[in-house]
Design a protein around this motif. Structure first.
Motif, PDB file in Angstrom:
ATOM      1  N   MET A 192       0.846  -1.188   0.000  1.00 42.44           N
ATOM      2  CA  MET A 192       0.000   0.000   0.000  1.00 42.44           C
ATOM      3  C   MET A 192       0.889   1.248   0.000  1.00 42.44           C
ATOM      4  O   MET A 192       1.832   1.341   0.784  1.00 42.44           O
ATOM      5  N   ILE A 193       0.586   2.179  -0.895  1.00 42.95           N
ATOM      6  CA  ILE A 193       1.353   3.420  -0.940  1.00 42.95           C
ATOM      7  C   ILE A 193       0.809   4.374   0.121  1.00 42.95           C
ATOM      8  O   ILE A 193      -0.394   4.639   0.164  1.00 42.95           O
ATOM      9  N   LEU A 194       1.699   4.834   0.980  1.00 44.66           N
ATOM     10  CA  LEU A 194       1.295   5.705   2.086  1.00 44.66           C
ATOM     11  C   LEU A 194       1.477   7.169   1.680  1.00 44.66           C
ATOM     12  O   LEU A 194       2.252   7.487   0.773  1.00 44.66           O
ATOM     13  N   LYS A 195       0.783   8.045   2.391  1.00 48.33           N
ATOM     14  CA  LYS A 195       0.913   9.480   2.128  1.00 48.33           C
ATOM     15  C   LYS A 195       2.173  10.008   2.828  1.00 48.33           C
ATOM     16  O   LYS A 195       2.378   9.744   4.017  1.00 48.33           O
ATOM     17  N   ILE A 196       3.002  10.712   2.085  1.00 45.69           N
ATOM     18  CA  ILE A 196       4.210  11.292   2.675  1.00 45.69           C
ATOM     19  C   ILE A 196       3.884  12.695   3.178  1.00 45.69           C
ATOM     20  O   ILE A 196       3.337  13.514   2.434  1.00 45.69           O
ATOM     21  N   VAL A 197       4.184  12.920   4.457  1.00 51.49           N
ATOM     22  CA  VAL A 197       3.904  14.242   5.008  1.00 51.49           C
ATOM     23  C   VAL A 197       5.045  15.193   4.680  1.00 51.49           C
ATOM     24  O   VAL A 197       6.208  14.793   4.578  1.00 51.49           O
ATOM     25  N   LYS A 198       4.690  16.445   4.493  1.00 48.76           N
ATOM     26  CA  LYS A 198       5.676  17.461   4.121  1.00 48.76           C
ATOM     27  C   LYS A 198       5.995  18.380   5.293  1.00 48.76           C
ATOM     28  O   LYS A 198       5.164  18.578   6.186  1.00 48.76           O
ATOM     29  N   TYR A 199       7.189  18.943   5.264  1.00 46.99           N
ATOM     30  CA  TYR A 199       7.534  20.009   6.189  1.00 46.99           C
ATOM     31  C   TYR A 199       6.472  21.098   6.095  1.00 46.99           C
ATOM     32  O   TYR A 199       6.047  21.402   4.980  1.00 46.99           O
ATOM     33  N   PRO A 200       6.002  21.708   7.184  1.00 40.40           N
ATOM     34  CA  PRO A 200       6.440  21.592   8.584  1.00 40.40           C
ATOM     35  C   PRO A 200       5.528  20.720   9.450  1.00 40.40           C
ATOM     36  O   PRO A 200       5.326  21.047  10.619  1.00 40.40           O
ATOM     37  N   GLU A 201       5.014  19.619   8.922  1.00 43.52           N
ATOM     38  CA  GLU A 201       4.173  18.710   9.707  1.00 43.52           C
ATOM     39  C   GLU A 201       4.901  18.345  11.023  1.00 43.52           C
ATOM     40  O   GLU A 201       6.081  17.988  10.988  1.00 43.52           O
ATOM     41  N   ALA A 202       4.194  18.446  12.162  1.00 45.26           N
ATOM     42  CA  ALA A 202       4.825  18.301  13.487  1.00 45.26           C
ATOM     43  C   ALA A 202       5.537  16.961  13.674  1.00 45.26           C
ATOM     44  O   ALA A 202       6.601  16.895  14.294  1.00 45.26           O
ATOM     45  N   VAL A 203       4.972  15.876  13.120  1.00 45.97           N
ATOM     46  CA  VAL A 203       5.542  14.542  13.338  1.00 45.97           C
ATOM     47  C   VAL A 203       6.993  14.461  12.829  1.00 45.97           C
ATOM     48  O   VAL A 203       7.803  13.688  13.353  1.00 45.97           O
ATOM     49  N   LEU A 204       7.325  15.302  11.861  1.00 47.50           N
ATOM     50  CA  LEU A 204       8.686  15.275  11.294  1.00 47.50           C
ATOM     51  C   LEU A 204       9.730  15.803  12.270  1.00 47.50           C
ATOM     52  O   LEU A 204      10.915  15.502  12.132  1.00 47.50           O
ATOM     53  N   SER A 205       9.283  16.613  13.227  1.00 51.87           N
ATOM     54  CA  SER A 205      10.231  17.217  14.167  1.00 51.87           C
ATOM     55  C   SER A 205      10.256  16.520  15.521  1.00 51.87           C
ATOM     56  O   SER A 205      10.927  16.971  16.446  1.00 51.87           O
ATOM     57  N   GLN A 206       9.496  15.409  15.632  1.00 52.64           N
ATOM     58  CA  GLN A 206       9.473  14.668  16.897  1.00 52.64           C
ATOM     59  C   GLN A 206      10.377  13.441  16.809  1.00 52.64           C
ATOM     60  O   GLN A 206      10.373  12.753  15.784  1.00 52.64           O
ATOM     61  N   PRO A 207      11.121  13.144  17.878  1.00 49.82           N
ATOM     62  CA  PRO A 207      11.912  11.901  17.863  1.00 49.82           C
ATOM     63  C   PRO A 207      10.975  10.693  17.796  1.00 49.82           C
ATOM     64  O   PRO A 207       9.937  10.679  18.446  1.00 49.82           O
ATOM     65  N   GLY A 208      11.316   9.697  16.989  1.00 49.75           N
ATOM     66  CA  GLY A 208      10.495   8.492  16.883  1.00 49.75           C
ATOM     67  C   GLY A 208      10.621   7.624  18.125  1.00 49.75           C
ATOM     68  O   GLY A 208      11.651   7.620  18.794  1.00 49.75           O
ATOM     69  N   GLU A 209       9.563   6.870  18.411  1.00 51.41           N
ATOM     70  CA  GLU A 209       9.572   5.942  19.547  1.00 51.41           C
ATOM     71  C   GLU A 209      10.365   4.684  19.195  1.00 51.41           C
ATOM     72  O   GLU A 209      10.209   4.155  18.088  1.00 51.41           O
ATOM     73  N   PRO A 210      11.186   4.173  20.129  1.00 56.35           N
ATOM     74  CA  PRO A 210      11.878   2.906  19.851  1.00 56.35           C
ATOM     75  C   PRO A 210      10.873   1.791  19.586  1.00 56.35           C
ATOM     76  O   PRO A 210       9.798   1.765  20.181  1.00 56.35           O
ATOM     77  N   VAL A 211      11.237   0.884  18.695  1.00 56.03           N
ATOM     78  CA  VAL A 211      10.373  -0.258  18.378  1.00 56.03           C
ATOM     79  C   VAL A 211      10.700  -1.395  19.341  1.00 56.03           C
ATOM     80  O   VAL A 211      11.875  -1.731  19.547  1.00 56.03           O
TER      81      VAL A 211
END
Ligand code: NI
Length: 169
Positions: A1-20
């Motif tokens: 499935m092709i996902l939607k790519i979020v663009k700057y300045p979407e907030a999620v891009l500036s948050q550290p990702g959670e460890p898996v």
């Protein structure tokens, strides 16, 4: 499935990702979808926050789908060694039409888990080294525009604002 790519300045891009912590079917689906999305966008790498998932997952494939052995899945990656300097042009799927030279380490060695949780190490130079650093930055909420000189960053931010006002962003 092709996902939607979020663009700057979407907030999620500036948050550290959670460890898996769970290496399950959901993770493998995310990884498969991220590869499909990368290929559909003619990219060479994609980090989970770029598809709105705040997780420490990234996929890289410099062959853009042509060489199965080039497919790299990095879960919870970290740079364990770096040396030297390179200064080459980069782009980012969250910054369409923006390309700029960015300073990076010449060589890196990274440590990461694969999609089944197995740890591995990988050494890289040139484009792959740059790509690894760019994608791991995404997992720390760091975007390549903030690795540019202040002058270049401001020029590009102005370009983005102009595209936004014209409805092209
Ligand atoms: Ni990027």
């Amino acid at each position: 499935m092709i996902l939607k790519i979020v663009k700057y300045p979407e907030a999620v891009l500036s948050q550290p990702g959670e460890p898996v912590t769970e290496f399950n079917a959901e993770l493998r689906k995310l990884v498969a979808d991220m590869f499909e999305t990368t290929y559909a966008s003619q990219g060479v790498g994609l980090a989970a926050p770029q598809v709105g998932a705040s997780k420490r997952v990234t996929v890289i494939d410099l062959s853009m789908g042509k060489e199965p052995k080039d497919k790299l899945v990095l879960v919870n990656p970290e740079i364990v060694f770096q040396e030297g300097k390179q200064y080459e042009e980069e782009g980012c799927l969250s910054f369409p039409d923006i390309r700029e030279k960015v300073a990076r380490a010449a060589k890196v060695r990274i440590r990461a888990q694969d999609e089944r949780g197995k740890w591995f190490e990988k050494a890289a130079d040139e484009l792959l080294s740059r790509c690894l650093q760019h994608e791991i930055d995404h997992l720390d909420g760091m975007l390549f525009i903030f690795r540019m000189s202040a002058l270049k960053r401001n020029l590009n931010l102005r370009k983005i604002r102009k595209m936004q006002s014209e409805g092209k962003w």
